[in-house]
Design an enzyme around this catalytic site. Structure first.
Site, PDB file in Angstrom:
ATOM      1  N   LYS A  43      46.112  37.819  52.440  1.00 58.80           N
ATOM      2  CA  LYS A  43      46.058  36.346  52.373  1.00 58.80           C
ATOM      3  C   LYS A  43      46.259  35.772  53.736  1.00 58.80           C
ATOM      4  O   LYS A  43      46.030  34.496  53.534  1.00 58.80           O
ATOM      5  CB  LYS A  43      46.818  35.880  51.201  1.00 58.80           C
ATOM      6  CG  LYS A  43      46.478  36.371  49.793  1.00 58.80           C
ATOM      7  CD  LYS A  43      45.041  36.067  49.488  1.00 58.80           C
ATOM      8  CE  LYS A  43      44.698  36.308  48.101  1.00 58.80           C
ATOM      9  NZ  LYS A  43      43.434  35.538  47.675  1.00 58.80           N
ATOM     10  N   SER A 256      47.705  46.039  42.784  1.00 55.40           N
ATOM     11  CA  SER A 256      46.314  45.689  42.537  1.00 55.40           C
ATOM     12  C   SER A 256      45.634  46.691  43.381  1.00 55.40           C
ATOM     13  O   SER A 256      44.358  46.656  43.134  1.00 55.40           O
ATOM     14  CB  SER A 256      45.829  44.272  43.089  1.00 55.40           C
ATOM     15  OG  SER A 256      45.735  44.359  44.781  1.00 55.40           O
TER      16      SER A 256
HETATM   17  C1  LIG Z   1      47.749  41.303  45.537  1.00 57.93           C
HETATM   18  C2  LIG Z   1      46.625  40.841  45.507  1.00 57.93           C
HETATM   19  N1  LIG Z   1      45.303  41.648  45.467  1.00 57.93           N
HETATM   20  C3  LIG Z   1      44.137  40.979  45.439  1.00 57.93           C
HETATM   21  C4  LIG Z   1      43.781  39.714  45.321  1.00 57.93           C
HETATM   22  C5  LIG Z   1      42.447  39.417  45.245  1.00 57.93           C
HETATM   23  O1  LIG Z   1      42.014  38.686  46.308  1.00 57.93           O
HETATM   24  P1  LIG Z   1      40.956  37.472  46.166  1.00 57.93           P
HETATM   25  O2  LIG Z   1      41.610  36.242  45.944  1.00 57.93           O
HETATM   26  O3  LIG Z   1      40.293  37.318  47.554  1.00 57.93           O
HETATM   27  O4  LIG Z   1      39.860  37.780  45.165  1.00 57.93           O
HETATM   28  C6  LIG Z   1      44.968  38.962  45.393  1.00 57.93           C
HETATM   29  C7  LIG Z   1      44.420  37.499  45.356  1.00 57.93           C
HETATM   30  O5  LIG Z   1      45.387  36.476  44.949  1.00 57.93           O
HETATM   31  C8  LIG Z   1      46.241  39.227  45.456  1.00 57.93           C
HETATM   32  O6  LIG Z   1      47.293  38.661  45.771  1.00 57.93           O
END
Ligand SMILES: Cc1ncc(COP(=O)(O)O)c(C=O)c1O
Length: 310
Positions: A43, A256
């Protein structure tokens, strides 16, 4: 590599092969380790792009307070840059995010407002949209800001192509959709046959950072037509695969990333040959106090005791 500031050091993350997970030698898996960014997540890329965009368009100036609904990572990236650029910042997050996230935000000088955990990130979004009616706030709103996918189009995608020109499948988690949209668009321009695959949590199950579209909110920046597949993952599988990443490859990542690995392996098993890139959004540090992590460690201890291999 040498940089003029920590903001310039955003991106340039390593792409690492995961030989231990390959189902056959012709199918190769690679992980882009976004935990190597300055505040520890993917991010940082969008935080920089959204702030620079708002500064250029004059919607962000010295007396405004940055406001963002976030499950943590975006807020932390924004708070770091806000502090450097002299802005105040308020993050709105569900109360059940890990303690480390709140501590990091406060460390960078942000004010944190917690919303009902049962409502998840949708509750935080609702509250931030309400607060944003006050003109003192400048809400960059990652869910609807074109600078979010553009950051990935301009940085994540080209970095992957430089390091691995022949990508057959790209897998990332679905949160705002920015990673999938921006990186996907860039990879598809390079190779129109690339498959863009999303990892989505099972409805009602929590994987921090990801969202199920079935829970009613579709981020405005997300175009579902861009996705070739969307595969659903449970909290348990995400957690198990996060632990597997550490055990098999020595990669300490967030939950994630376990979801993304689970989806990547399902795709890999169906392939004869090809290269799969998994985007691992963050490192594991911010999850250590999470009860899920504690539960998984207890389970590992029990498995070791009972000589059960994962
Ligand atoms: C830990 C984590 N993984 C994956 C994502 C997903 O990414 P995106 O927002 O680009 O779909 C986020 C987004 O908030 C995240 O904080």
């Amino acid at each position: 590599m040498r940089f003029a500031s920590v903001v310039d050091a955003i991106g340039h993350t390593p792409l690492v092969e995961l030989k231990g997970f390959s189902p056959r030698p012709e199918v190769r898996l690679f992980a882009k380790l976004e935990g190597h960014n300055p505040t520890g997540s993917v991010k940082d890329r969008i935080a920089r792009a959204m702030i620079e965009d708002a500064e250029r368009s004059d919607s962000l100036s010295g007396d405004k307070i940055l406001l963002e609904p976030t499950s943590g990572n975006t807020g932390i990236g924004l708070a770091m840059i806000a502090r450097r650029n002299g802005y105040r910042m308020k993050a709105v997050m569900p109360e059940n995010v890990s303690r480390e996230r709140i501590m990091l935000l406060e460390l960078f000088g942000a004010e944190v407002e917690l919303t009902d955990g049962a409502k998840g990130s949708n509750g935080a979004i609702e509250r931030a949209l309400e607060l944003a009616k006050d003109p003192r706030y400048c809400m960059l709103y990652q869910y609807g800001n074109p600078a979010n996918p553009r950051a990935h189009y301009e940085t994540t995608g080209p970095e992957i192509i430089d390091d691995l020109p022949d990508v057959d499948v790209f897998v990332a988690g679905l949160g705002t959709g920015g990673t999938l949209m921006g990186t996907g668009k860039r990879l598809r321009e390079h190779n129109p046959k690339v498959q863009i695959v999303a990892a989505e949590p099972r409805p009602g199950e929590r994987v921090q950072g990801l969202r199920s579209l079935d829970e009613g909110f579709v981020p405005p920046i997300l175009d579902v037509e861009m996705l070739d597949r969307k595969l659903v993952v449970s909290t348990d599988d995400s957690l198990r695969m996060t632990r597997e990443l550490t055990r098999v490859e020595g990669i300490f990542a967030g939950f994630s990333c376990g979801a993304v690995l689970h989806v990547g392996l399902r795709v890999a098993r169906q392939m004869e040959r090809g290269n799969i890139v998994l985007l691992l959004a963050d490192g594991g540090w911010k999850y250590l106090s999470d009860e899920l992590w504690t539960r998984s460690l207890e389970r590992t201890a029990a498995d070791v005791r009972d000589k059960v291999m994962w």
